[in-house]
Design an enzyme around this catalytic site. Structure first.
Site, short mmCIF file in Angstrom:
data_model
loop_
_atom_site.label_atom_id
_atom_site.label_comp_id
_atom_site.label_asym_id
_atom_site.label_seq_id
_atom_site.Cartn_x
_atom_site.Cartn_y
_atom_site.Cartn_z
N HIS A 20 -2.58 2.21 -7.23
CA HIS A 20 -1.88 3.35 -7.84
C HIS A 20 -0.44 2.99 -8.15
O HIS A 20 0.11 2.03 -7.61
CB HIS A 20 -1.92 4.55 -6.89
CG HIS A 20 -1.22 4.27 -5.59
ND1 HIS A 20 -1.83 3.63 -4.55
CD2 HIS A 20 0.05 4.53 -5.18
CE1 HIS A 20 -0.98 3.51 -3.54
NE2 HIS A 20 0.18 4.05 -3.91
N HIS A 72 5.46 0.54 -9.71
CA HIS A 72 4.65 -0.66 -9.55
C HIS A 72 3.31 -0.33 -8.91
O HIS A 72 3.11 0.79 -8.43
CB HIS A 72 5.40 -1.68 -8.67
CG HIS A 72 5.60 -1.19 -7.27
ND1 HIS A 72 6.79 -0.70 -6.80
CD2 HIS A 72 4.73 -1.09 -6.24
CE1 HIS A 72 6.65 -0.32 -5.55
NE2 HIS A 72 5.40 -0.54 -5.17
P1 AMP Z 1 3.11 2.28 -2.59
O1 AMP Z 1 3.90 3.10 -3.54
O2 AMP Z 1 2.24 1.27 -3.27
O3 AMP Z 1 3.92 1.74 -1.47
O4 AMP Z 1 2.05 3.27 -1.91
C1 AMP Z 1 2.44 4.41 -1.18
C2 AMP Z 1 1.68 4.51 0.09
O5 AMP Z 1 0.28 4.68 -0.13
C3 AMP Z 1 1.79 3.27 1.00
O6 AMP Z 1 2.58 3.59 2.10
C4 AMP Z 1 0.35 3.00 1.41
O7 AMP Z 1 0.27 2.75 2.79
C5 AMP Z 1 -0.35 4.30 1.07
N1 AMP Z 1 -1.80 4.25 0.94
C6 AMP Z 1 -2.59 5.09 1.60
N2 AMP Z 1 -3.88 4.82 1.34
C7 AMP Z 1 -3.92 3.78 0.49
C8 AMP Z 1 -4.98 3.03 -0.13
N3 AMP Z 1 -6.27 3.32 0.05
N4 AMP Z 1 -4.65 2.02 -0.95
C9 AMP Z 1 -3.35 1.73 -1.18
N5 AMP Z 1 -2.31 2.40 -0.60
C10 AMP Z 1 -2.58 3.41 0.22
#
Ligand code: AMP
Length: 214
Positions: A157, A69
């Site tokens: 991402h 996601h």
């Molecule tokens: P997610 O899979 O969306 O949970 O993302 C993995 C990790 O990326 C999360 O723990 C976010 O805190 C981290 N992250 C670090 N920098 C960023 C950023 N600029 N934008 C979005 N997520 C970030």
């Protein structure tokens, strides 16, 4: 209507691909987040296996995410009686947003705020502007409930895999270049990394609400 909140184990990383911050467990409080869904094709998982074995050659063992996601909020805590009004607020704001194309083909390394987990993700370039617009609506709903809004400069991402600790050093540089090559040279990678964001979801504990885009 809801399962007993006591059965939530917020710090059991095996249940959520390592993404949820460890909150002190409180009855009636639900770890929640908003995201866009990415349904990968079968071949995407094959590409992911190649990425895992390439990372292993650099001494990094990555665990695949169970689902894929794009996060559109931080993980926040919703009280039980806030869930329905929060989801309704999201629906009211997002019902005017049209579905849009996302392309996520640039590998990037992410670390969670607590620096306890490192993620290999694919950054979304095409679709970034529309995702910003969705986040601005989601942020308004979060503010209504006095909850933390998303990053000021988000890097949207799809997390592909993760490992424990801050492992940026061995993943960056030569390793990341090699991993990017795996993606670029994988058959039909341009098809595998593009998808339409047509549904926004809100997950509260183990319950999921869907907000379809137009
Ligand atoms: P997610 O899979 O969306 O949970 O993302 C993995 C990790 O990326 C999360 O723990 C976010 O805190 C981290 N992250 C670090 N920098 C960023 C950023 N600029 N934008 C979005 N997520 C970030």
């Amino acid at each position: 209507m809801f399962p007993d909140p006591d059965i939530q184990h917020l710090d059991d990383v095996s249940k959520h691909g390592g993404r949820v911050r460890s909150f002190r467990h409180e009855r009636g409080h639900w770890a929640s987040y908003v995201y866009a869904v990415f349904h990968p094709r079968e071949e995407f998982r094959e590409m992911l296996e190649e990425l895992q074995s390439a990372a292993r050659k650099h001494g990094v063992t990555l665990t695949k995410m169970e689902e894929f996601h794009i996060s559109l909020s931080q993980t926040v805590i919703l009280r039980h009686h806030w869930i329905n009004p929060f989801v309704q607020s999201l629906k009211d704001r997002l019902c005017f947003v049209s579905r849009f194309l996302c392309v996520a083909d640039r590998l990037k390394v992410y670390v969670n705020e607590e620096k306890t987990r490192t993620f290999l993700g694919m950054e979304v370039m095409t679709g970034h502007q529309q995702l910003l617009e969705v986040v601005s609506e989601v942020d308004k709903s979060l503010q209504e409930f006095n909850l933390e809004t998303f990053y000021q400069n988000p890097s949207f991402h799809v997390s592909l895999a993760w490992c424990v600790g801050e492992v940026t050093e061995p993943l960056q540089g030569a390793c990341l270049l090699e991993l990017q090559k795996v993606v670029d040279e994988f058959e039909d990678s341009d098809v595998l990394t593009r998808f339409y964001a047509d549904e926004i979801r809100c997950k509260c504990g183990n319950q999921v609400w869907s907000v379809p885009l137009r």
